[in-house]
Design a protein around this motif. Structure first.
Motif, PDB file in Angstrom:
ATOM      1  N   ILE A 161      33.885 -20.092  23.047  1.00  0.00           N
ATOM      2  CA  ILE A 161      34.994 -19.578  22.983  1.00  0.00           C
ATOM      3  C   ILE A 161      35.529 -18.345  23.247  1.00  0.00           C
ATOM      4  O   ILE A 161      36.690 -17.607  23.239  1.00  0.00           O
ATOM      5  N   ALA A 162      33.984 -17.280  23.185  1.00  0.00           N
ATOM      6  CA  ALA A 162      34.589 -15.730  23.324  1.00  0.00           C
ATOM      7  C   ALA A 162      35.208 -15.803  24.940  1.00  0.00           C
ATOM      8  O   ALA A 162      35.898 -14.635  24.976  1.00  0.00           O
ATOM      9  N   ARG A 163      34.591 -16.768  25.543  1.00  0.00           N
ATOM     10  CA  ARG A 163      34.685 -16.428  26.861  1.00  0.00           C
ATOM     11  C   ARG A 163      36.124 -17.014  27.425  1.00  0.00           C
ATOM     12  O   ARG A 163      36.816 -16.165  28.455  1.00  0.00           O
ATOM     13  N   GLU A 164      36.766 -17.962  26.330  1.00  0.00           N
ATOM     14  CA  GLU A 164      37.530 -18.769  27.469  1.00  0.00           C
ATOM     15  C   GLU A 164      38.982 -18.088  26.719  1.00  0.00           C
ATOM     16  O   GLU A 164      39.457 -18.185  26.272  1.00  0.00           O
ATOM     17  N   SER A 165      40.180 -18.319  28.113  1.00  0.00           N
ATOM     18  CA  SER A 165      40.856 -17.631  27.617  1.00  0.00           C
ATOM     19  C   SER A 165      41.847 -18.272  26.834  1.00  0.00           C
ATOM     20  O   SER A 165      42.982 -18.565  26.153  1.00  0.00           O
ATOM     21  N   ASP A 166      41.674 -19.565  26.892  1.00  0.00           N
ATOM     22  CA  ASP A 166      42.259 -21.045  25.339  1.00  0.00           C
ATOM     23  C   ASP A 166      41.938 -20.651  24.371  1.00  0.00           C
ATOM     24  O   ASP A 166      43.134 -20.829  23.626  1.00  0.00           O
ATOM     25  N   PHE A 167      40.995 -19.376  23.935  1.00  0.00           N
ATOM     26  CA  PHE A 167      41.095 -19.750  22.478  1.00  0.00           C
ATOM     27  C   PHE A 167      41.353 -17.791  22.731  1.00  0.00           C
ATOM     28  O   PHE A 167      40.568 -16.907  22.470  1.00  0.00           O
ATOM     29  N   LYS A 168      42.805 -17.577  22.667  1.00  0.00           N
ATOM     30  CA  LYS A 168      43.146 -16.199  22.708  1.00  0.00           C
ATOM     31  C   LYS A 168      42.733 -15.405  21.070  1.00  0.00           C
ATOM     32  O   LYS A 168      42.698 -15.772  20.407  1.00  0.00           O
ATOM     33  N   GLY A 169      42.825 -14.209  21.961  1.00  0.00           N
ATOM     34  CA  GLY A 169      42.354 -13.220  20.731  1.00  0.00           C
ATOM     35  C   GLY A 169      41.231 -13.319  19.359  1.00  0.00           C
ATOM     36  O   GLY A 169      40.967 -13.391  18.795  1.00  0.00           O
ATOM     37  N   ILE A 170      40.305 -14.497  20.104  1.00  0.00           N
ATOM     38  CA  ILE A 170      38.833 -14.200  19.393  1.00  0.00           C
ATOM     39  C   ILE A 170      38.067 -13.826  20.381  1.00  0.00           C
ATOM     40  O   ILE A 170      37.820 -15.121  21.308  1.00  0.00           O
ATOM     41  N   GLY A 171      37.208 -12.904  20.270  1.00  0.00           N
ATOM     42  CA  GLY A 171      36.824 -12.307  21.101  1.00  0.00           C
ATOM     43  C   GLY A 171      35.076 -12.622  19.846  1.00  0.00           C
ATOM     44  O   GLY A 171      35.147 -13.917  19.491  1.00  0.00           O
ATOM     45  N   GLU A 172      34.038 -12.247  20.522  1.00  0.00           N
ATOM     46  CA  GLU A 172      32.884 -12.614  20.217  1.00  0.00           C
ATOM     47  C   GLU A 172      32.598 -11.814  19.098  1.00  0.00           C
ATOM     48  O   GLU A 172      31.880 -13.145  18.263  1.00  0.00           O
ATOM     49  N   SER A 173      33.003 -11.303  18.512  1.00  0.00           N
ATOM     50  CA  SER A 173      32.561 -10.679  17.212  1.00  0.00           C
ATOM     51  C   SER A 173      33.109 -11.473  16.482  1.00  0.00           C
ATOM     52  O   SER A 173      32.444 -12.582  14.962  1.00  0.00           O
ATOM     53  N   LYS A 174      34.430 -12.078  17.255  1.00  0.00           N
ATOM     54  CA  LYS A 174      35.465 -13.073  15.749  1.00  0.00           C
ATOM     55  C   LYS A 174      34.705 -14.746  16.184  1.00  0.00           C
ATOM     56  O   LYS A 174      34.749 -14.831  14.789  1.00  0.00           O
ATOM     57  N   ALA A 175      34.223 -15.123  17.210  1.00  0.00           N
ATOM     58  CA  ALA A 175      33.804 -16.306  17.480  1.00  0.00           C
ATOM     59  C   ALA A 175      32.854 -16.385  16.268  1.00  0.00           C
ATOM     60  O   ALA A 175      32.201 -17.488  16.002  1.00  0.00           O
ATOM     61  N   ARG A 176      31.394 -15.588  16.481  1.00  0.00           N
ATOM     62  CA  ARG A 176      30.344 -15.298  15.658  1.00  0.00           C
ATOM     63  C   ARG A 176      30.558 -15.525  13.943  1.00  0.00           C
ATOM     64  O   ARG A 176      29.525 -16.217  13.453  1.00  0.00           O
ATOM     65  N   ALA A 177      31.580 -14.741  13.276  1.00  0.00           N
ATOM     66  CA  ALA A 177      32.090 -14.621  12.230  1.00  0.00           C
ATOM     67  C   ALA A 177      33.045 -16.398  11.595  1.00  0.00           C
ATOM     68  O   ALA A 177      31.780 -16.811  10.953  1.00  0.00           O
ATOM     69  N   LEU A 178      33.458 -16.918  12.806  1.00  0.00           N
ATOM     70  CA  LEU A 178      33.643 -17.775  12.414  1.00  0.00           C
ATOM     71  C   LEU A 178      32.743 -19.183  12.475  1.00  0.00           C
ATOM     72  O   LEU A 178      32.923 -19.626  11.806  1.00  0.00           O
ATOM     73  N   TRP A 179      31.266 -19.019  13.450  1.00  0.00           N
ATOM     74  CA  TRP A 179      30.330 -19.617  12.933  1.00  0.00           C
ATOM     75  C   TRP A 179      29.692 -19.474  11.747  1.00  0.00           C
ATOM     76  O   TRP A 179      29.231 -20.398  10.873  1.00  0.00           O
ATOM     77  N   GLN A 180      29.348 -18.194  11.171  1.00  0.00           N
ATOM     78  CA  GLN A 180      28.879 -18.168  10.460  1.00  0.00           C
ATOM     79  C   GLN A 180      29.805 -18.599   8.806  1.00  0.00           C
ATOM     80  O   GLN A 180      29.129 -18.962   8.010  1.00  0.00           O
ATOM     81  N   LEU A 181      31.095 -18.421   9.318  1.00  0.00           N
ATOM     82  CA  LEU A 181      31.645 -19.145   7.713  1.00  0.00           C
ATOM     83  C   LEU A 181      31.289 -20.627   7.623  1.00  0.00           C
ATOM     84  O   LEU A 181      31.232 -20.886   7.310  1.00  0.00           O
TER      85      LEU A 181
END
Length: 720
Positions: A107-127
């Motif tokens: 998610i952090a690397r793929e351009s289709d998930f625009k605006g979601i970097g590694e910290s947001k992707a990690r927070a998403l998984w923790q949530l």
């Protein structure tokens, strides 16, 4: 080294090195190990191929490892610590796969998930944790409200849109558990939908189509849920498909049952199953069996051959185009020449102007460049826009110097807009230089990139080494006689000539020259074990304009090591810091450099050559290479991964290029035949040194080239 297998569990604390070929990561042990140290302290380091692990390591992950370990005492500040190093371990896994590390990374690397970097992707998984897929499968207000605590409205939209495209992200852990390599996982996630994962579950042998070796899929099939497929037609068809792929890798575009049988026997280890495999495969879509000849034609290769042949035949039907207009342009072009053309050269130029597709072929020194330059000037007079291409950057640069028109690499042309006339008046001509190097897939892409009205001129020498990929387009075109071709065969002897064109012509005809040393060609008699040292000695006599050509990577490496020590023993090494640790590469300031991968955004290709002109680190740059085109390239981590010494290179890397002084390491082997030696000789501009045994020279020169054994169907289609 302790030969027994040991186990460790650790939490990752550092990743000191990561490249395409190797990843090194370290951490602290998670549980008390049975092996007690005096200080009670140790740390674990894992060195492995990135494709052997299910996910990329990240700080904080939990990993377990099993394998042979090396124990070393390491001084850490005021006390000694033990390091347990596992190199290419027996088993390695992220022991908490449900942390969704593959998911976070994707998610952090793929351009289709625009605006979601590694910290947001990690927070998403923790949530969300294990609810992740359930929440994202159902785009409802309640789910969106839950996501608002970590994402903006725009990012939530991007997340749902991206997830809709990549539904099969849910299968990340499933793929890791089943030891599907990381590179194949990424390919599946990026380019294929949920149905491909379901297809794998139904028939794991479809993984062969994604690049997984048959034997590795067989291991995967040993899992309980797959055992039913082990001896059925799906496995047998897959074995046949894998065998056909092996033949394509050897350069063939079709094959025979006799050629496939040894591969199948090796894969299936059972003669009865081999017989069954030939039956099982007949109705499969991956290839077509020609009932008349009994030959197996992979569908992709057959399609490409038909498309290329159709375009060439359509152009070949447009002939008798040489009119008064063309004659006027021809006369104007010839008037500009400082010398007269030979009868054969005149024929070649007029043939190019008379046909919508034509070839100019011949060996070194026969005047191909003169003919091409004259034909292009005439085409330019006639208002044609000229697109001249070659496979390598160096060859494109040389072509530009020869013809005076703008040139580019084929790859660059294919990345640009297709060549299409925007009006009835606009006319285009595509020139493909060094066309002997063009494989079938490249030619297929070219004809799909140009409008049917675009004229084509091929130039090259069909007797040189065949392409690395499958097919032999130029050789097939020439042999078919379906395309207008002028073969220039008279070497024009000039005053003070090197003798290289005459010498290469003899080799091409399978004739051993009376004198192995003559003119600017020097033969150095030596044993097989002495080849590397003699090449190094000869290189030192004129380092600034020499290049060594060798047949194998092992011999190239040996010559490079000796030559670097001889000509650049004291150059500053390329050193760099990563993750707080110091590393170095045995590349030195002023070393000759070869690049082994394509990085088009940085202006380098597989085969680009240059000199390491700076080893000064600055930010993410560790130094600078000046290419032989004059361009400069920053040495970043990705560039560093594909840099090697370039005093010696394989002949395939040199195809399409010429060097003032060539040193040929002549070592008998599978790929060294008459075409190899002939091609190596034609890479030289002024001077040649052949290093080897004269008996080997004769044994290589006399028999026909291996390329004649390459199966290609294009010739038959062109003549049908």
């Amino acid at each position: 080294m302790n030969a027994a297998l040991h186990e460790d569990q650790m939490r990752v604390t550092s990743i000191p090195y990561s490249s395409n070929n190797m990843v090194i990561f370290s951490g602290v042990p998670l549980a008390k190990n049975s092996y007690k140290t005096n200080s009670g302290k140790y740390y674990v380091t894992i060195k492995t191929d990135p494709d052997s692990i299910p996910v990329q390591p990240a700080i904080g992950q939990h990993w377990s490892v099993k394998g042979a370990r090396l124990i070393e005492e390491m001084e850490t500040g005021d006390y000694m610590m033990q390091q347990h190093t596992y190199e290419s371990p027996h088993r390695i896994e992220c022991s908490l796969p449900e942390t969704g590390e593959q998911l976070v990374r994707f998610i952090a690397r793929e351009s289709d998930f625009k605006g979601i970097g590694e910290s947001k992707a990690r927070a998403l998984w923790q949530l969300l944790g294990k609810d992740f897929h359930a929440v994202l499968r159902n785009d409802v207000p309640e789910s969106r409200e839950r996501l608002r605590s970590v994402l903006s409205v725009d990012s939530i939209d991007a997340l749902y849109e991206g997830y809709a495209k990549y539904k099969n992200l849910a299968y990340c852990n499933w793929m890791s558990e089943h030891q599907i390599p990381a590179s194949i996982q990424q390919r599946l996630l990026k380019h294929h939908g949920e149905e491909s994962i379901e297809a794998i579950k139904q028939n794991p042998y479809v993984l062969i189509g994604f690049g997984m070796p048959f034997a590795d899929v067989d291991k995967l099939v040993e899992f309980d849920q797959f055992k039913s497929t082990y001896c059925d037609h799906r496995r047998l068809s897959a074995a046949l498909e894998a065998s056909i792929r092996k033949e394509i890798e050897k350069g063939h575009t079709y094959t025979t049952q006799a050629s496939l049988r040894p591969y199948l026997t090796k894969l299936l280890k059972n003669k009865e199953l081999v017989t069954e495999a030939f039956k099982a495969g007949h109705d499969k879509a991956q290839y077509i069996l020609n009932p008349d000849s009994g030959t197996y034609h992979p569908t992709a290769q057959l399609l490409m051959e038909n498309v290329v042949a159709k375009r060439l035949k359509a152009l070949a039907s447009q002939n008798n185009l040489y009119d008064e207009y063309a004659n006027s342009a021809y006369c104007s072009a010839v008037d500009e020449l400082p010398y007269e053309l030979t009868k054969k050269q005149i024929e070649a130029v007029t043939t190019c102007l008379d046909s919508a597709v034509s070839c100019i072929t011949g060996g070194a020194g026969t005047g191909k460049t003169t003919v091409l330059r004259t034909a292009l000037r005439a085409y330019h007079q006639m208002g044609y826009e000229i697109h001249a291409v070659a496979l390598s950057g160096r060859a494109a640069m040389r072509l530009h110097e020869s013809i005076g028109f703008i040139t580019s690499t084929i790859t660059k042309l294919l990345r640009e807009e297709p060549i299409e006339p925007t009006s009835d008046q606009q006319k285009h001509l595509l020139v493909i230089d060094e066309a002997s190097m063009i494989d079938l897939p490249t030619m297929y892409r070219l004809v799909n990139h140009i409008h049917p009205s675009v004229r084509i001129i091929f130039t090259g020498d069909p007797d040189q080494l065949p392409p690395i990929g499958c097919g032999k387009v130029l050789a097939d075109i020439v042999l078919s006689k379906a395309i207008a071709n002028t073969m220039l065969d008279i070497v024009k002897r000039q005053e003070g000539s090197t003798g290289i064109p005459e010498y290469s012509k003899l080799i091409n005809q399978g004739i051993v020259p009376e004198k192995l040393s003559t003119g600017a060609i020097h033969f150095h008699e030596t044993t097989k074990s002495g080849i590397a040292q003699v090449c190094c000695d000869v290189y030192q006599q004129s380092p600034e304009n020499s290049r060594v050509m060798a047949p194998t990577k092992a011999l190239v490496a040996s010559i490079n090591k000796l030559t670097q020590e001889a000509v650049n023993p004291n150059g500053n090494r390329l050193e760099f810091e990563m993750h707080g640790e110091q590393f170095f590469q045995n590349l030195r300031l002023n070393d000759a450099i070869l690049f082994t991968q394509n990085h088009y955004d940085k202006g380098i290709q597989n085969g680009s050559l240059g000199t390491l002109t700076s080893v000064e680190s600055s930010g993410e740059s560790y130094g600078e290479v000046t290419l032989d085109t004059g361009d400069k390239v920053e040495v970043t981590q990705s560039v560093l991964d594909c840099m090697e010494l370039g005093y010696a290179i394989t002949l395939h890397k040199a195809q399409g290029s010429q060097f003032p002084r060539i040193i040929i390491a002549l070592q008998k082997g599978k790929i060294v035949d008459r075409a190899w030696l002939y091609t190596a000789i034609t890479r030289a501009e002024n001077e040649i040194h052949i290093v080897g045994c004269s008996e080997d020279f004769r044994a290589i020169t006399c028999p026909p080239s291996n390329s004649h054994k390459r199966n290609s169907y294009l010739r038959e289609i062109l003549t049908s």
